[in-house]
Design a protein around this motif. Structure first.
Motif, PDB file in Angstrom:
ATOM      1  N   ASP A 293      -1.209   5.134  -1.923  1.00  0.00           N
ATOM      2  CA  ASP A 293       0.119   4.714  -2.381  1.00  0.00           C
ATOM      3  C   ASP A 293       0.272   4.772  -3.888  1.00  0.00           C
ATOM      4  O   ASP A 293       1.246   4.282  -4.445  1.00  0.00           O
ATOM      5  CB  ASP A 293       0.422   3.311  -1.858  1.00  0.00           C
ATOM      6  CG  ASP A 293       0.698   3.317  -0.364  1.00  0.00           C
ATOM      7  OD1 ASP A 293       1.749   3.843   0.030  1.00  0.00           O
ATOM      8  OD2 ASP A 293      -0.152   2.831   0.396  1.00  0.00           O
TER       9      ASP A 293
ATOM     10  N   THR B 238      -1.679  -0.097  -5.185  1.00  0.00           N
ATOM     11  CA  THR B 238      -1.246  -0.703  -3.931  1.00  0.00           C
ATOM     12  C   THR B 238      -2.206  -0.308  -2.816  1.00  0.00           C
ATOM     13  O   THR B 238      -2.620   0.848  -2.717  1.00  0.00           O
ATOM     14  CB  THR B 238       0.172  -0.247  -3.574  1.00  0.00           C
ATOM     15  OG1 THR B 238       1.052  -0.573  -4.655  1.00  0.00           O
ATOM     16  CG2 THR B 238       0.667  -0.931  -2.318  1.00  0.00           C
ATOM     17  N   GLU B 239      -2.549  -1.282  -1.971  1.00  0.00           N
ATOM     18  CA  GLU B 239      -3.465  -1.015  -0.869  1.00  0.00           C
ATOM     19  C   GLU B 239      -2.761  -1.242   0.470  1.00  0.00           C
ATOM     20  O   GLU B 239      -2.112  -2.268   0.670  1.00  0.00           O
ATOM     21  CB  GLU B 239      -4.691  -1.920  -0.956  1.00  0.00           C
ATOM     22  CG  GLU B 239      -5.738  -1.600   0.096  1.00  0.00           C
ATOM     23  CD  GLU B 239      -6.976  -2.464  -0.038  1.00  0.00           C
ATOM     24  OE1 GLU B 239      -8.083  -1.915  -0.050  1.00  0.00           O
ATOM     25  OE2 GLU B 239      -6.821  -3.700  -0.133  1.00  0.00           O
ATOM     26  N   ARG B 240      -2.917  -0.297   1.378  1.00  0.00           N
ATOM     27  CA  ARG B 240      -2.352  -0.420   2.717  1.00  0.00           C
ATOM     28  C   ARG B 240      -3.250  -1.289   3.592  1.00  0.00           C
ATOM     29  O   ARG B 240      -4.460  -1.320   3.412  1.00  0.00           O
ATOM     30  CB  ARG B 240      -2.226   0.949   3.366  1.00  0.00           C
ATOM     31  CG  ARG B 240      -1.304   1.907   2.662  1.00  0.00           C
ATOM     32  CD  ARG B 240      -1.176   3.199   3.439  1.00  0.00           C
ATOM     33  NE  ARG B 240      -0.258   4.124   2.781  1.00  0.00           N
ATOM     34  CZ  ARG B 240       0.194   5.249   3.332  1.00  0.00           C
ATOM     35  NH1 ARG B 240      -0.194   5.582   4.557  1.00  0.00           N
ATOM     36  NH2 ARG B 240       1.019   6.035   2.673  1.00  0.00           N
TER      37      ARG B 240
ATOM     38  N   GLN C 110      -2.944   0.877   8.805  1.00  0.00           N
ATOM     39  CA  GLN C 110      -2.082   1.943   8.307  1.00  0.00           C
ATOM     40  C   GLN C 110      -2.858   3.069   7.641  1.00  0.00           C
ATOM     41  O   GLN C 110      -2.285   4.096   7.286  1.00  0.00           O
ATOM     42  CB  GLN C 110      -1.072   1.375   7.302  1.00  0.00           C
ATOM     43  CG  GLN C 110      -0.059   0.433   7.908  1.00  0.00           C
ATOM     44  CD  GLN C 110       0.988   0.005   6.905  1.00  0.00           C
ATOM     45  OE1 GLN C 110       1.107   0.577   5.827  1.00  0.00           O
ATOM     46  NE2 GLN C 110       1.756  -1.019   7.246  1.00  0.00           N
TER      47      GLN C 110
ATOM     48  N   ASP D 237       3.441   9.113   6.650  1.00  0.00           N
ATOM     49  CA  ASP D 237       4.611   8.360   6.194  1.00  0.00           C
ATOM     50  C   ASP D 237       5.725   8.339   7.238  1.00  0.00           C
ATOM     51  O   ASP D 237       6.458   7.343   7.353  1.00  0.00           O
ATOM     52  CB  ASP D 237       5.139   8.956   4.884  1.00  0.00           C
ATOM     53  CG  ASP D 237       4.204   8.687   3.715  1.00  0.00           C
ATOM     54  OD1 ASP D 237       3.360   7.777   3.836  1.00  0.00           O
ATOM     55  OD2 ASP D 237       4.325   9.383   2.693  1.00  0.00           O
TER      56      ASP D 237
ATOM     57  N   LEU E 127       4.987   5.623   9.621  1.00  0.00           N
ATOM     58  CA  LEU E 127       5.164   4.314   8.978  1.00  0.00           C
ATOM     59  C   LEU E 127       6.647   3.957   8.877  1.00  0.00           C
ATOM     60  O   LEU E 127       7.032   2.799   9.037  1.00  0.00           O
ATOM     61  CB  LEU E 127       4.527   4.313   7.590  1.00  0.00           C
ATOM     62  CG  LEU E 127       2.995   4.354   7.548  1.00  0.00           C
ATOM     63  CD1 LEU E 127       2.515   4.386   6.096  1.00  0.00           C
ATOM     64  CD2 LEU E 127       2.400   3.151   8.270  1.00  0.00           C
TER      65      LEU E 127
ATOM     66  N   ASP F  39       3.956  -5.437   3.484  1.00  0.00           N
ATOM     67  CA  ASP F  39       2.653  -5.248   4.121  1.00  0.00           C
ATOM     68  C   ASP F  39       1.637  -4.585   3.191  1.00  0.00           C
ATOM     69  O   ASP F  39       0.621  -4.076   3.641  1.00  0.00           O
ATOM     70  CB  ASP F  39       2.795  -4.413   5.391  1.00  0.00           C
ATOM     71  CG  ASP F  39       3.456  -3.070   5.132  1.00  0.00           C
ATOM     72  OD1 ASP F  39       3.843  -2.802   3.977  1.00  0.00           O
ATOM     73  OD2 ASP F  39       3.587  -2.288   6.093  1.00  0.00           O
ATOM     74  N   ARG F  40       1.932  -4.557   1.893  1.00  0.00           N
ATOM     75  CA  ARG F  40       0.979  -3.964   0.953  1.00  0.00           C
ATOM     76  C   ARG F  40       1.116  -4.651  -0.403  1.00  0.00           C
ATOM     77  O   ARG F  40       2.200  -4.790  -0.955  1.00  0.00           O
ATOM     78  CB  ARG F  40       1.163  -2.456   0.854  1.00  0.00           C
ATOM     79  CG  ARG F  40       2.559  -2.003   0.491  1.00  0.00           C
ATOM     80  CD  ARG F  40       2.731  -0.524   0.783  1.00  0.00           C
ATOM     81  NE  ARG F  40       2.699  -0.263   2.217  1.00  0.00           N
ATOM     82  CZ  ARG F  40       2.697   0.943   2.757  1.00  0.00           C
ATOM     83  NH1 ARG F  40       2.702   2.009   1.989  1.00  0.00           N
ATOM     84  NH2 ARG F  40       2.672   1.100   4.065  1.00  0.00           N
TER      85      ARG F  40
END
Length: 642
Positions: A106, A124-126, A130, A135, A138, A160-161
């Motif tokens: 991300d 940013t970490e999923r 995920q 994408d 998602l 969610d991230r």
């Protein structure tokens, strides 16, 4: 023979972004940005000035945020390519192609060098479920949210991230998350000894409701995480001085307007953290919102501040004594950097008639190092604004800037039409920067006045906070005084004036049409119209109790008294409503409410929606939309005021 400026000229303007000095050689690396009509995107590339001239350093689509390693033998930057997430790039300082490092699906947000081999990265970490999901899938999945910070303007869906802290080793390629994945992180600083990392963390259970955050430190291996602030505040940026103290930009409280100061955090012999000490007593907002960071020098910190329409550089001694002005005048200082001893100082500087260029401020006589816009400016007949002081209805003095039509502008009658503009924020200011919208309006033949009513920045904390709980009172009195001054000018026809602004400026324009019929046309852009709805739809829900001193649950009548929608039934002014469909700051339902109210009222209203844009359309929207927006605005004012 010069000519008036046109909207398409914004494609030719070049601006200076981040500026950094090489730690030893004195060479300057800086980003050059422009709006590219060919790709309909905003571009930037890195250049280096070696003391005699400049050369291009990188050739990516959008390269920025350069930083040197501590020894200066390597540098890193963030690159964005079309339809891709930002990637961290590193290179040896000298010949050679940069290479991408790390895997962050991300994108990388920010970074710092830990040493010559390792970097600390904010990305940013999923969630695990995920990872590896494309994408499209998602986007298809339903979104489950449990807190109010589930989306953010310009960042998109954040439910969610979270932004996390990683360390990556360039030699091995190994990367490791150091932070708690349950919390959102922002801002980075590295202990010069290489032991600790500091970051700002939204770690309270109700941070989404209050906007509060804390400063934490942790070891470079992720251990010994410590919250060093005992009371939640509002912290925006960090830097670490080699002599030991951590310096933070922010406020010790988060329940009031975000007027920021510098604070020093010291560690005792037992390595425990003392309570923060404010540096200096200057009544000036340390403004890091535009991405300008403080700079460490010898026994002090250089910090940007807003002052009476200018952005300045002040030197804050670590001992807390009074700060001194390093640079300040009729200009906007952007990104800047200094050698550790303060002997070298370089900065991006803009003026009302010149977009930002790179300057060497090391000596008493500044030297301009870049000439990015000279060819374009040589063609244009620009308006040189006049600064005026205006007495408001209760005796307060309000500053404003008058942009008159240049000689090449068409005549729209004598006297001609005028425009009143109100800035956003409200904690913002108009002043000594290059503002294309005012230059274009003046080029069309309009006299523009842009003022700084109470509630704005640049005039101290009391000026900024005195409107809290009473929006539409003192600030409206000041806007009225600014309009009165405009119509007092002999070149302005009092029967042909308009009003406009974006965000808070749009709010005040909507307020105006519900309280007076003196304006022949109004522009309401990306505005708050109904605070009652705003409380449940904005990405900054804590803004409401701070500025209203009320909530929907505590005093809905106070909220309604300060909402333009309450007075929309009085409006008779032809109104142009502009809004972006992906605006999460002031969601487009605000514009929809005003448009519906004006239509029901029989008021002449036009509603223009920009797809794929957010709250930043006028500043960083697609080049095509930015030009279309300007053309729409000026065609509207021409049709109603000429």
């Amino acid at each position: 023979m010069t000519r008036p400026m046109s909207a398409a000229d914004i494609h030719e303007i070049r601006t200076i972004g981040t500026v950094v000095l090489h730690p030893d050689s004195g060479k300057v690396v800086y980003a050059v940005g422009w709006a590219d009509p060919d790709t309909d995107s905003n571009r930037s590339q890195l250049h280096v000035h070696d003391g005699t001239g400049s050369r291009q350093l990188t050739r990516g689509h959008a390269d920025g945020s350069p930083r040197f390693s501590p020894s200066g033998d390597r540098f890193a930057f963030i690159r964005s390519e079309p339809k891709s997430k930002p990637v961290l790039m590193t290179s040896d300082w000298g010949p050679g192609e940069p290479v991408a490092v790390g895997e962050f699906p991300d994108g990388v947000i920010d970074f710092r060098w830990l040493d010559g081999q390792r970097l600390v990265i904010l990305a940013t970490e999923r969630p695990e479920d995920q990872v590896g999901v494309d994408d499209e899938e998602l986007e298809r999945r339903p979104r489950t949210v449990r807190t109010l910070d589930y989306r953010f303007n310009g960042r998109g869906w954040t439910h969610d991230r979270k932004r996390q802290i990683f360390v990556i080793d360039l030699e091995s390629g190994r990367q490791r998350r150091l932070s708690n994945p349950a919390f959102d992180h922002s801002a980075l600083a590295v202990d010069p000894a290489g032991d600790l990392i500091a970051t700002v963390v939204a770690s309270d259970d109700d941070s989404d409701l209050t906007g509060v955050n804390h400063i934490w430190t942790c070891g470079v291996d992720g251990g010994n995480a410590v919250q060093i602030t005992s009371v939640a505040g509002s912290w925006a940026d960090l830097c670490w001085h080699p002599d030991g103290p951590l310096v933070a930009v922010g406020s010790l409280t988060a329940d009031r307007v975000g007027f920021y100061f510098l604070h020093r955090f010291d560690r005792g012999a037992d390595r425990s953290w003392a309570q923060p000490v404010r540096l200096g007593d200057a009544d000036i907002n340390v403004d890091v919102m535009a991405g300008i960071s403080p700079v460490v020098v010898d026994d002090a910190i250089l910090a940007p501040g807003d002052s009476r329409g200018a952005t300045v550089i002040d030197r804050y001694p670590l001992d807390g004594s009074a700060p001194t002005r390093v640079r300040g005048g009729r200009e906007l200082v952007g990104s800047f950097d200094s050698s550790r001893d303060g002997a070298l100082l370089v900065a991006s500087i803009a003026s009302p008639t010149r977009p930002a260029e790179l300057w060497d401020l090391s000596n008493a006589e500044p030297v301009r190092l870049t000439f990015l816009n000279d060819e374009l400016l040589g063609e244009l007949d620009l308006s040189e604004p006049e600064t005026v002081s205006i007495e408001s209805t209760d005796g307060a003095t309000v500053e404003a800037w008058i942009h008159r039509p240049p000689e090449s502008a068409p005549s729209l009658g004598q006297p001609g039409p005028g425009l009143v503009y109100i800035h956003g924020g409200p904690l913002a200011q108009y002043g000594y920067g290059f503002f294309d919208e005012f230059q274009l309006a003046a080029a069309e033949g309009f006299t523009v006045i842009a003022g700084n009513p109470r509630g704005g920045d640049g005039y101290g904390e009391e000026w900024a906070t005195c409107i809290v709980g009473e929006l539409g009172q003192r600030d409206w009195a000041d806007v009225t005084a600014i309009a009165d001054h405009l119509v007092s000018l002999p070149e302005v026809d009092a029967d042909r004036i308009g009003i406009g602004g974006g965000s808070y400026g749009g709010y005040m324009s909507a307020w105006a049409i519900g309280h007076t019929d003196r304006f022949r046309a109004a522009l309401v852009e990306r505005a708050v119209i109904n605070w009652e709805n705003f409380a449940g739809t904005t990405d900054i829900p804590y803004f409401l109790p701070i500025y209203m001193k009320a909530t929907n649950e505590s005093d809905v009548e106070a909220i309604r008294r300060q909402s333009p929608i309450t007075f929309a039934a009085n409006a008779t002014t032809p109104t142009l409503i502009l809004h972006s469909e992906d605006d999460f700051r002031c969601p487009i339902e605000q514009a929809e409410q005003l448009f519906a109210a004006l239509r029901r009222n029989g008021c002449d209203a036009t509603f223009v929606r920009f797809p794929g844009e957010n709250h930043e359309l006028s500043r960083s929207g697609s080049p095509r939309h930015r030009v279309e927006r300007l053309d729409i605005i000026h065609e509207f004012f021409r049709s109603h005021l000429t």
